[in-house]
Design an enzyme around this catalytic site. Structure first.
Site, PDB file in Angstrom:
ATOM      1  NE  ARG A 189      67.149  59.541  39.296  1.00  0.00           N
ATOM      2  CZ  ARG A 189      68.352  58.973  39.432  1.00  0.00           C
ATOM      3  NH1 ARG A 189      68.468  57.743  39.893  1.00  0.00           N
ATOM      4  NH2 ARG A 189      69.446  59.640  39.140  1.00  0.00           N
ATOM      5  CB  SER A 268      65.748  66.194  37.428  1.00  0.00           C
ATOM      6  OG  SER A 268      67.125  66.532  37.525  1.00  0.00           O
ATOM      7  CD  GLU A 373      63.475  62.474  39.112  1.00  0.00           C
ATOM      8  OE1 GLU A 373      64.110  62.445  40.180  1.00  0.00           O
ATOM      9  OE2 GLU A 373      64.021  62.673  38.012  1.00  0.00           O
TER      10      GLU A 373
END
Length: 381
Positions: A189, A268, A373
């Site tokens: 990520r 998420s 995130e």
């Protein structure tokens, strides 16, 4: 795709009921709106207005808008699909640049996408073309330009496995650059673009896909393999892989549906923590103390020095934040503990209050600090 910078406007009820843009006009082909609501451009449907909203439909228009803002010293916020963006209730006191470029070019197994292309539509087209490599990334909301920034991944695939080059505008040099996969510095990520969020504006992304006679890439993710009824490492027809992933995502509220508030989210909200070997041992002790010695948390090799990745969703659930948690306008999804949602009348502060409660609760229970995130604009956890 997004970039964040400080700035804001007066708050009030505009986050709940955003007003119409104060002025609309067209400069050449670029659409310009003043005092423009940004909430409708995000999947959370949250956030205040932008001082200016520019919509660009070509790479040249994108570059021109960025150069204009930089020359004037104006804060710049770049928006693609708005699926990874949390904008403060005060909005953004600068120029918001919405990238609406189009371009899907397939040459054999080589694919080039304009940054503004809708990602999930592009995935569907590669499946129709019989090419493997991104089929398990179906249903992920947002634009193609965002995918290398976050190194988007799901169900055993990450874009870093297929991205060959990223074409971007370098605000430092004032030039368009082409970066190789290695130069993008991909990790979980993360990427060069996320490391330097104020430097690059992604224009185009190039991929190398695989012609496997209509079959998918080897299925890596255990949940996907179970749903498909195959062993990990096997291939299945591309369309079947895509449809299975879409069904899995939909069951977790991860496929956009305007009528379903469980999808009014950023997917998420927290990344899965990566722990050193020592941190993982300490974590196991905390788990045993809280849940019992017979409980084993999810754990996956993280590929460096014995590091271990565990599940943020598991941590949230075991810390007491179950599906549907909350009584206000921002709550945890009823379908997945990893998604924080706007139930229709939330403000960004409502969302952040819930996020902070979850972070504090998980840290108290397990000694792990979750990291958000989505990119935050004008606010922070």
């Amino acid at each position: 795709m997004c970039r964040a910078a400080a700035g804001g406007r007066p708050a009030g009820d505009r986050a709940r009921h955003p007003p119409p843009a104060r002025e609309a006009r067209t400069l050449e082909r670029v659409q310009l709106l003043l005092d423009a609501p940004l909430a409708p451009l995000t999947t959370f449907r949250l956030g205040g207005p932008a001082g200016r909203l520019v919509t660009a439909v070509t790479d040249d228009e994108v570059i021109a808008a960025v150069r204009e803002a930089d020359a004037a010293g104006t804060p710049l916020l770049v928006i693609g699909g708005g699926s990874n963006l949390v904008i403060g209730d005060k909005g953004f006191d600068g120029t918001a640049l919405r990238i609406a470029t189009e371009g899907f070019v397939l040459d054999g197994t080589r694919l080039e996408l304009a940054a503004g292309e809708v990602w999930t539509d592009a995935v569907a087209r590669t499946v129709e073309a019989g090419l493997a490599g991104i089929e398990c990334l179906a249903g992920i909301p947002g634009s193609a330009g965002a995918t290398p920034i976050q190194n988007v991944g799901a169900y055993g695939q990450d874009v870093s496995a297929t991205v060959t080059e990223v074409v971007a505008y370098d605000r430092r040099s004032g030039e368009t650059v082409t970066l190789t996969n290695a130069e993008c510095a991909f990790s979980y990520r993360h990427s060069l673009f996320k490391e330097h969020p104020e430097r690059y504006v992604v224009l185009r992304v190039r991929f190398e896909l695989e012609d496997a006679d209509g079959l998918s890439a080897p299925i890596k993710y255990a949940e996907t393999a179970r749903a498909l009824g195959v062993e990990a490492g096997e291939r299945v027809p591309l369309a079947r892989a895509r449809e299975t992933v879409l069904a899995l995502r939909a069951g977790k509220g991860m496929v956009l549906d305007p009528a379903d508030h469980d999808t009014w989210s950023a997917g998420s909200f927290f990344t899965n923590p990566i722990l050193t070997a020592g941190e993982y041992e300490t974590f196991l002790t905390r788990v045993a103390e809280r849940l019992g010695a017979d409980v084993t948390p999810p754990a996956y090799p993280a590929g460096r020095d014995g590091a271990v990745k565990t599940s943020a969703a598991w941590l949230i659930d075991k810390a007491g934040f179950t599906k549907g948690y909350g009584s206000g306008p921002a709550r945890i999804s009823t379908k997945h503990t990893l998604a924080l949602t706007n139930r229709g009348e939330a403000t960004t502060e409502d969302l952040l209050a819930l996020a902070r409660e979850v972070v504090a609760g998980v840290h108290e229970a397990f000694g792990i600090t979750l990291v958000n995130e989505p990119v935050t604009v004008g606010v922070a956890l």
